[in-house]
Design a protein around this motif. Structure first.
Motif, mmCIF file in Angstrom:
data_model
loop_
_atom_site.group_PDB
_atom_site.id
_atom_site.type_symbol
_atom_site.label_atom_id
_atom_site.label_comp_id
_atom_site.label_asym_id
_atom_site.label_seq_id
_atom_site.Cartn_x
_atom_site.Cartn_y
_atom_site.Cartn_z
ATOM 1 N N LEU A 10 0.866 -1.181 0.000
ATOM 2 C CA LEU A 10 0.000 0.000 0.000
ATOM 3 C C LEU A 10 0.902 1.230 0.000
ATOM 4 C CD1 LEU A 10 -2.692 1.537 0.428
ATOM 5 C CD2 LEU A 10 -2.527 0.973 2.856
ATOM 6 N N THR A 12 1.426 5.391 -0.248
ATOM 7 C CA THR A 12 0.764 6.680 -0.043
ATOM 8 C C THR A 12 1.166 7.646 -1.153
ATOM 9 O OG1 THR A 12 0.821 6.338 2.348
ATOM 10 C CG2 THR A 12 0.450 8.587 1.571
ATOM 11 N N ARG A 35 -2.924 4.921 -1.181
ATOM 12 C CA ARG A 35 -3.526 5.629 -0.049
ATOM 13 C C ARG A 35 -3.526 7.129 -0.325
ATOM 14 N NH1 ARG A 35 -0.376 7.614 4.606
ATOM 15 N NH2 ARG A 35 -1.752 8.175 6.335
ATOM 16 N N ASN A 37 -4.093 10.500 1.711
ATOM 17 C CA ASN A 37 -4.125 10.986 3.083
ATOM 18 C C ASN A 37 -4.962 12.259 3.142
ATOM 19 O OD1 ASN A 37 -3.682 11.778 5.694
ATOM 20 N ND2 ASN A 37 -1.458 11.605 5.618
ATOM 21 N N LEU A 67 -7.479 3.669 -1.011
ATOM 22 C CA LEU A 67 -7.836 3.871 0.390
ATOM 23 C C LEU A 67 -7.777 5.358 0.718
ATOM 24 C CD1 LEU A 67 -6.826 1.907 3.523
ATOM 25 C CD2 LEU A 67 -6.185 4.308 3.420
ATOM 26 N N ASP A 69 -7.635 7.862 3.760
ATOM 27 C CA ASP A 69 -7.298 7.856 5.187
ATOM 28 C C ASP A 69 -7.830 9.132 5.822
ATOM 29 O OD1 ASP A 69 -6.114 7.658 7.703
ATOM 30 O OD2 ASP A 69 -4.308 6.717 6.907
ATOM 31 N N MET A 308 2.779 -0.987 4.401
ATOM 32 C CA MET A 308 2.476 0.342 3.878
ATOM 33 C C MET A 308 3.683 1.259 3.885
ATOM 34 S SD MET A 308 -0.578 2.915 5.067
ATOM 35 C CE MET A 308 0.297 4.163 6.018
#
Length: 479
Positions: A10, A12, A35, A37, A67, A69, A308
């Motif tokens: 994963l 970011t 991801r 954020n 994803l 977050d 991650m």
């Protein structure tokens, strides 16, 4: 495209990795999902990143998970008249509801829920634990503390409360707006919730989401560990967020907690992500430290579903190298002679359901007969997660007619997800499985696979059938 490892990566996205060309490079280097954020991304930036990921997905022909977050409550002190003050261990220092600038004796705390919840004896950690205070007197409007360690405090530093259960939920107005924006895109697969303390914290988001995204609970608070089984039951996945967890818990306790959470999720069949500082030095260096390599390897040996990268891929100087390094470490660990034994030693008993028994049998048959692959037909994703929970030695192909299901399953250990139409009958089910196994590079003519599905075909939650098939000489027909 197939990965030569079971654990997922994963990555970011951020300033160093927001362009579409870089996202493609990260995917090719080994990132399985991305991801965003929401602590740093505006709604417009989020939508732009989603569009770029989906463009990469279309070119690569592989489902890619996203994803979002969610920031969660950021608890901070107010400002000081001179920006920063010096404190001495042993002195008293007060946090109160007075909005006047702070000095050497007090500071404004703009969080009435903290003033009302902290009790005498509770610890307050400021600035990631650099300042340690202990409450000695609380009246709901102010907290008189003793300085235990640390020598200074400055404007807007964060506050951590390892001993205090706050009486409010985890969602702030910003969080609610962010979640609504995420859901409105209908293109995000997971939402990660920060600072979960209790199972009730999931209720509001579950009601908002209505099944449109998977809910991932980030474990960062000691209070969450007290009710972790309930939190796991109500979550779709878990993240071991070691950064804030390491602030509120003794650092030496974090590795044990990581193992505890990983094993608990494996027993429950819920994906678990290990996160924070895994390759921290690669923010500024092209190679990791030996300790970081061991840290990544430990998570892989434990059977974590995903590992991650945070700043390493979001803002570091070597985002592609960080992803490639993590992928290389994971692949090497999974090739280690001890890996299979360690993974099998942690395997738990299946639940007493027909679908779980089918998944167990599929793994046992596949390993006994040394089959090339396990193929699962799944609409909701549940069958794929059950197969992943078994941690088989061979690849698992999950075939789904629903692209959102395939994207969500990109988080789960060992699953290679393919979007395909539902089978029309049993012959089509076998032939389609054989054809996809060959086209995806998991087998060829003469190889054997095992197929799990539900009869009647296309009925969610009805996994009740196993079929062993030989791939025919034409590579598209099962025998």
């Amino acid at each position: 495209m197939r990965r030569n490892r079971k654990v997922k990566i994963l990555a970011t996205l951020g300033p160093a990795s927001s362009e579409e060309a870089m996202i493609e490079k990260l995917f090719l280097a080994g990132a399985d999902l991305f991801r965003i954020n929401m602590s740093h991304a505006s709604h417009d930036v989020m939508r732009t990143l989603i569009a770029r990921i989906r463009n990469v997905e279309k070119r690569m022909g592989r489902p890619i998970g996203i994803l979002a977050d969610i920031q969660g409550p950021k608890l901070r002190v107010g400002k000081f008249a001179n920006t920063k003050v010096t404190l001495t261990p042993g002195q008293t220092f007060t946090l109160d509801n007075n909005e006047a600038p702070g000095d050497e004796t007090r500071v404004f705390l703009p969080h009435p829920e903290i003033l009302e919840s902290v009790k005498a004896g509770d610890r307050l950690l400021i600035d990631d634990g650099k300042l340690h205070l202990k409450a000695i007197k609380c009246d709901g409007k102010s907290i008189v503390t003793e300085v235990i360690s640390g020598t200074s405090i400055s404007d807007r530093k964060g506050v951590s409360l390892p001993d205090t259960l706050l009486a409010v939920g985890v969602l702030t107005p910003k969080d609610r707006a962010d979640i609504e924006a995420v859901l409105a895109t209908n293109d995000v697969d997971w939402v990660a919730l920060s600072f979960i303390q209790r199972p009730e914290d999931l209720a509001e988001v579950r009601k908002m989401a209505r099944g449109r995204v998977g809910l991932m609970s980030k474990i960062e608070k000691p209070q969450a560990l007290e009710r972790i089984d309930e939190i796991i039951e109500l979550s779709d996945a878990l993240m071991v967020a070691r950064g804030d967890l390491g602030v509120e818990m003794p650092l030496e306790a974090v590795p044990g907690i990581q193992k505890q959470l990983t094993r608990a999720c494996r027993r429950a069949g819920k994906p678990v992500v290990v996160a924070t500082q895994m390759l921290e030095s690669m923010i500024t260096a092209p190679v990791p430290t030996r300790a970081e390599v061991s840290d990544v390897a430990t998570a892989v040996f434990e059977g974590a579903d995903a590992i991650m990268l945070s700043a390493e891929s979001a803002s570091g100087a070597y985002p592609v190298e960080a992803v490639a390094t993590m992928a290389s470490i994971a692949q090497k660990v999974e090739e280690d002679q001890h890996f299979t034994g360690i993974i099998h030693a942690q395997r738990s008993e299946p639940n007493p359901t027909g679908a779980d028994a089918i998944s167990l049998a599929a793994r046992q048959i596949a390993e006994t007969l040394k089959l090339n692959a396990i193929v699962c037909y799944t609409a909701s994703g549940t069958t794929g997660l059950r197969a992943s929970r078994e941690r088989p030695a061979m690849p698992i192909l999950t075939l789904s007619p629903i692209v959102k299901t395939a994207r969500r399953l990109s988080l789960a250990w060992g699953l290679h997800c393919v979007v395909t139409e539902d089978a029309t009958d049993l012959d089509d089910m076998v032939n389609r499985a054989c054809r996809i196994v060959v086209s995806e590079g998991f087998g060829g003519p003469g190889d054997r696979i095992i197929i799990t599905a539900g009869v009647p075909l296309g009925t969610p939650g009805s996994t009740n059938m196993l079929r062993i098939a030989y791939i025919g000489s034409d590579g598209v027909t099962g025998i």
